[in-house]
Design a protein around this motif. Structure first.
Motif, mmCIF file in Angstrom:
data_model
loop_
_atom_site.group_PDB
_atom_site.id
_atom_site.type_symbol
_atom_site.label_atom_id
_atom_site.label_comp_id
_atom_site.label_asym_id
_atom_site.label_seq_id
_atom_site.Cartn_x
_atom_site.Cartn_y
_atom_site.Cartn_z
ATOM 1 N N PHE A 4 -1.376 8.137 -6.207
ATOM 2 C CA PHE A 4 -1.256 7.004 -5.297
ATOM 3 C C PHE A 4 -2.013 5.788 -5.822
ATOM 4 N N ILE A 5 -3.273 5.971 -6.235
ATOM 5 C CA ILE A 5 -4.073 4.818 -6.646
ATOM 6 C C ILE A 5 -3.617 4.268 -7.995
ATOM 7 N N ASN A 6 -2.941 5.098 -8.793
ATOM 8 C CA ASN A 6 -2.444 4.638 -10.083
ATOM 9 C C ASN A 6 -0.968 4.270 -10.048
ATOM 10 N N TRP A 7 -0.396 4.294 -8.864
ATOM 11 C CA TRP A 7 0.985 3.875 -8.687
ATOM 12 C C TRP A 7 1.101 2.385 -8.983
ATOM 13 N N GLU A 8 2.064 1.989 -9.785
ATOM 14 C CA GLU A 8 2.258 0.579 -10.123
ATOM 15 C C GLU A 8 3.075 -0.118 -9.044
ATOM 16 N N VAL A 9 2.570 -1.239 -8.591
ATOM 17 C CA VAL A 9 3.244 -2.019 -7.554
ATOM 18 C C VAL A 9 3.537 -3.417 -8.076
ATOM 19 N N VAL A 10 4.605 -4.005 -7.550
ATOM 20 C CA VAL A 10 4.947 -5.390 -7.859
ATOM 21 C C VAL A 10 4.511 -6.237 -6.675
ATOM 22 N N VAL A 11 3.611 -7.163 -6.912
ATOM 23 C CA VAL A 11 3.032 -7.957 -5.829
ATOM 24 C C VAL A 11 3.316 -9.442 -6.047
ATOM 25 N N HIS A 12 3.325 -10.187 -4.926
ATOM 26 C CA HIS A 12 3.440 -11.639 -4.985
ATOM 27 C C HIS A 12 2.044 -12.222 -5.198
ATOM 28 N N GLU A 13 1.890 -13.058 -6.208
ATOM 29 C CA GLU A 13 0.648 -13.797 -6.400
ATOM 30 C C GLU A 13 0.949 -15.267 -6.168
ATOM 31 N N PHE A 26 5.145 -18.703 -6.153
ATOM 32 C CA PHE A 26 4.396 -17.493 -6.444
ATOM 33 C C PHE A 26 5.047 -16.821 -7.652
ATOM 34 N N ARG A 27 4.335 -15.885 -8.219
ATOM 35 C CA ARG A 27 4.910 -15.102 -9.307
ATOM 36 C C ARG A 27 4.760 -13.627 -8.984
ATOM 37 N N TYR A 28 5.580 -12.809 -9.626
ATOM 38 C CA TYR A 28 5.528 -11.371 -9.417
ATOM 39 C C TYR A 28 4.636 -10.741 -10.489
ATOM 40 N N ASN A 29 3.644 -9.996 -10.048
ATOM 41 C CA ASN A 29 2.747 -9.300 -10.959
ATOM 42 C C ASN A 29 2.861 -7.794 -10.752
ATOM 43 N N THR A 30 2.778 -7.052 -11.838
ATOM 44 C CA THR A 30 2.751 -5.590 -11.761
ATOM 45 C C THR A 30 1.335 -5.117 -12.051
ATOM 46 N N GLN A 31 0.789 -4.326 -11.135
ATOM 47 C CA GLN A 31 -0.546 -3.779 -11.329
ATOM 48 C C GLN A 31 -0.642 -2.449 -10.588
#
Length: 254
Positions: A4-13, A26-31
């Protein structure tokens, strides 16, 4: 939990507090989720609208299958059994200090505040022509939280509410709404459900926000009608298209 904690998510920055879907400020970041949670705690302008873990491009989000380790902690009250019976998706939403843009949802939904506090403004569907929605668009670039301080929205009919942990907000289909954080961060679960027996678009709809089939077809018809008048003089074109528009308004008021 490690997965879960290492799951990669695409977020709005976002570059500012008021996110604008049309202007794409905004841009899309994967972390990883762990990195995202840390950055939200640090006050960064990030926003997560979780997608399906296994099929993000093809399937709606579902809290039970995407986050089984935490989904049992989220239980709808028995009075909302009809929501589960007509479930379309259940979406985890986590945000820092950013506003959600003004938009409407085609599906009815309930917004369940889990952590933090958010202020919502809602407008009835009849206000859609007054709030900068372009033809065929379900989002507007109007920053309601800035505009309400002026007289530019005095002709609209906003409702305001503030959600705290444990509060549930019912959002009927097509009600225009926007939200801003009152606290430094917010966690919520947004549950979408079908409240119409028929009429939804038959195309792929991961977000549950594709306009009704009748509207999609009508927009194609408008294009054809417009082309059929394009070679006529401007005054003649305006005369007949104005009559057609008036006829549609009469049908809408029946």
């Amino acid at each position: 939990m490690f997965k879960f904690i290492n799951w990669e998510v695409v977020v709005h920055e976002s570059t500012g507090q008021a996110m604008d879907f049309l202007a794409k400020n905004f841009r899309y970041n994967t972390q990883t989720f762990q990195e995202f949670a840390r950055d939200v705690d640090d006050g960064k302008r990030l926003y997560l609208r979780a997608l399906s873990l296994d099929k993000p491009s093809d399937a709606p989000a579902n809290l039970d299958t995407d986050f089984p380790m935490i989904s049992k902690d989220f239980v709808l009250p028995p009075q909302m059994e009809f929501v589960k019976e007509r479930l379309f998706s259940s979406v985890l939403r986590i945000s820092g200090p950013v506003n959600m843009w003004l938009h409407y949802d085609v599906l009815a939904n309930i917004y369940c505040q889990v952590k933090g506090t958010k202020r919502f403004y809602l407008f009835p569907p009849s206000d859609v022509t007054q709030l900068g929605f372009a033809p065929g668009a379900s989002s507007s670039s109007i920053d309601v939280f800035s505009s309400l301080a002026s007289s530019s929205l005095s002709h609209c009919h906003p409702y305001e509410t503030e959600l705290r942990p444990g509060d549930v907000l019912f959002l009927p289909q097509l009600w225009l709404h926007t939200a801003t954080p009152v606290s430094s961060s917010s966690v919520a679960v947004n549950v979408f459900f079908r409240d119409l027996d028929k009429g939804y678009s038959s195309g792929r709809d991961v977000y549950g926000n594709r306009d009704l089939a009748a509207y999609e077809k009508a927009r194609q018809d408008i294009s054809r009608i417009s082309k059929s008048f394009k070679d006529l003089p401007r005054d003649t074109r305006q005369f007949y298209l104005g009559r057609i528009a008036d006829e549609l308004l009469q049908v809408a008021s029946e």
